[in-house]
Design a protein around this motif. Structure first.
Motif, PDB file in Angstrom:
ATOM      1  N   GLU A 266       0.826  -1.237   0.091  1.00 16.17           N
ATOM      2  CA  GLU A 266       0.110   0.062  -0.034  1.00 16.17           C
ATOM      3  C   GLU A 266       0.819   1.353  -0.227  1.00 16.17           C
ATOM      4  O   GLU A 266       0.566   2.258  -0.550  1.00 16.17           O
ATOM      5  CB  GLU A 266      -1.076  -0.003   1.235  1.00 16.17           C
ATOM      6  CG  GLU A 266      -2.062  -1.151   0.938  1.00 16.17           C
ATOM      7  CD  GLU A 266      -3.130  -0.943   2.174  1.00 16.17           C
ATOM      8  OE1 GLU A 266      -3.346   0.284   2.419  1.00 16.17           O
ATOM      9  OE2 GLU A 266      -3.752  -1.919   2.441  1.00 16.17           O
ATOM     10  N   ASN A 269       1.830   2.031  -3.482  1.00 23.03           N
ATOM     11  CA  ASN A 269       0.790   2.568  -4.308  1.00 23.03           C
ATOM     12  C   ASN A 269       0.736   4.186  -3.921  1.00 23.03           C
ATOM     13  O   ASN A 269       0.290   5.126  -4.395  1.00 23.03           O
ATOM     14  CB  ASN A 269      -0.291   2.106  -3.856  1.00 23.03           C
ATOM     15  CG  ASN A 269      -1.514   2.218  -4.805  1.00 23.03           C
ATOM     16  OD1 ASN A 269      -1.497   2.002  -6.128  1.00 23.03           O
ATOM     17  ND2 ASN A 269      -2.381   2.965  -4.425  1.00 23.03           N
ATOM     18  N   GLN A 323      -4.784  -2.306  -5.589  1.00 23.40           N
ATOM     19  CA  GLN A 323      -5.089  -1.167  -4.850  1.00 23.40           C
ATOM     20  C   GLN A 323      -6.502  -0.693  -5.504  1.00 23.40           C
ATOM     21  O   GLN A 323      -7.536  -0.314  -4.595  1.00 23.40           O
ATOM     22  CB  GLN A 323      -4.220   0.028  -4.777  1.00 23.40           C
ATOM     23  CG  GLN A 323      -4.555   0.878  -3.780  1.00 23.40           C
ATOM     24  CD  GLN A 323      -4.621   0.471  -2.527  1.00 23.40           C
ATOM     25  OE1 GLN A 323      -4.135  -0.542  -2.039  1.00 23.40           O
ATOM     26  NE2 GLN A 323      -5.067   1.414  -1.514  1.00 23.40           N
TER      27      GLN A 323
END
Length: 413
Positions: A266, A269, A323
């Motif tokens: 994450e 991202n 994501q």
């Protein structure tokens, strides 16, 4: 009088390294990341080491080491083991200095790193599954051919070179409260910690490791913890930290935090979508820690090292897509429908009227788990968010169309 023990490394060593590498290694930007402040509760500044020529911080230590070699050592050639970034750093600067270089890399090293290392003029050998396996092979080759070792982290010249990152950060932002640094073997954090604590003794130095490879975390706590697994942060997937780096970290590092693979994913991202920059797994580990432990950094001025950006493009694309799925920006659904003329048009029209964008469609009549007078329709839809996705599903079900969510692996495209 008893002899006073000399410190392993001092600020003057790191300042000397800064002079050695000046002009040959980039002084990378150190910029405020306002986009992260609200989410983290901290005032975050990012050191963009992914903007080095090799897209990683390793050039600093590698060059400083190469510049300390004797002419005889240079003529014999150098050897290094690395998961990629140290390999490229040694290759680049060895080529620039006219020194033959052999690099041993683990078999799982991303293709982009292997090819980049070859492009900088080094000979590459793939051996073993981890950097520790690669080190064993490099040790054998060094002894057999009398190569000069350029260790990726357990070498004082290398450590001093990496410490120059902290010099640059504190010169630009002298009131930093905390430095957050990814940890593999410990070369970067130990060098930075020595420099930072000498300049500002009360500054907090926090390391970050993947929870699959908690080697320095365990060392600082005097514990033994299992290390292993396929980590997204292969650049810091080190089972045994350096002897020198352990000593320095125990003296100068305040703590090491662990982050999960999903948290690292994450963070990659976030760097890409919010800061518009590319971070590899190891490079994103620091941000992962700030996001995972916001209470630890709330209200502080934090210097974060984005230490590398060498990531396989296919892997990066997969992370972005995953994501979007997590956030509901892309949904995969299966509609059970009557096999009537025009039903596909009705469904696509409804989705379009509600603002959904159909990415893929697959229509099936012959699956035995469906009525002979029915069919299934697998649809991938781009939506604004999860709420918008729910609105589309509710609208479909009001038309007596049964809808179920699918994982990507269940899609019948």
């Amino acid at each position: 009088m008893p002899k006073v023990d000399q410190p392993l490394l001092t600020l003057s060593n790191i300042e000397e390294a800064a002079n050695n590498i000046k002009g040959a290694v980039l002084k990378t930007p150190f910029l405020p990341a306002i986009q992260l402040d609200a989410a983290t509760g901290a005032s975050v500044f990012v050191k963009y080491e992914n903007m080095q020529v090799t897209n990683a911080f390793k050039e600093r230590g590698a060059l400083n080491k190469l510049l300390h070699l004797s002419d005889t050592e240079k003529s014999r050639g150098v050897i290094a083991m690395s998961a990629g970034n140290h390999a490229q750093a040694v290759a680049l600067h060895a080529q620039r200095l006219g020194i033959p270089a052999l690099i041993v890399m683990p078999n799982g090293t991303p293709y982009v790193k292997v090819e980049a290392t070859k492009a900088f003029g080094a000979k590459v050998i793939l051996a073993g599954e981890t950097v520790d396996d690669a080190k064993n092979e490099a040790d054998r080759l060094a002894q057999e051919h009398n190569y000069t070792w350029v260790h990726p982290f357990d070498d004082l010249e290398v450590i001093a070179g990496q410490g120059t990152i902290a010099l640059e950060m504190l010169r630009e932002q002298p009131d930093l409260d905390t430095l957050v640094v990814p940890v593999g073997g410990g070369g970067m954090i130990s060098g930075m910690a020595v420099a930072a604590k000498a300049i500002k003794p009360d500054i907090e130095i926090i390391g970050v490791e993947s929870d699959l490879y908690p080697s320095m975390y365990a060392a600082l706590r005097g514990r033994s913890m299992e290390c292993g697994g396929n980590s997204l942060a292969e650049g810091i997937a080190v089972k045994v930290p350096g002897t020198l780096t352990q000593q320095l970290c125990k003296q100068f590092v305040n703590d090491v935090l662990l982050v999960s693979e999903s948290q690292i994913e994450e963070a990659i991202n976030v760097f890409l979508t919010r800061l518009k920059t590319v971070a590899e797994g190891a490079g994103a580990a620091g941000l992962a820690a700030i996001c995972a432990h916001p209470e630890r950094f709330a209200g502080k001025k934090v210097g974060l090292v984005l230490c590398g950006g060498n990531i396989n493009p296919r892997l990066l694309a997969s992370i972005m897509l995953r994501q979007l799925l997590r956030l509901g920006n892309i949904i995969h659904i299966r509609c059970t429908i009557p096999d009537n003329p025009g039903i596909l048009g009705e469904i696509s029209t409804l989705i379009g009227e509600l603002g959904g964008n159909i990415l893929e469609v697959s229509h099936h009549r012959l699956f035995l788990d469906v009525s002979v007078k029915g069919a299934t329709l697998d649809v991938a839809i781009e939506t604004r968010d999860s709420k918008h996705a729910d609105e589309i599903i509710v609208a479909l079900e009001k038309r007596d169309i049964h809808v179920s969510h699918l994982s990507s692996g269940e899609m019948r495209f």
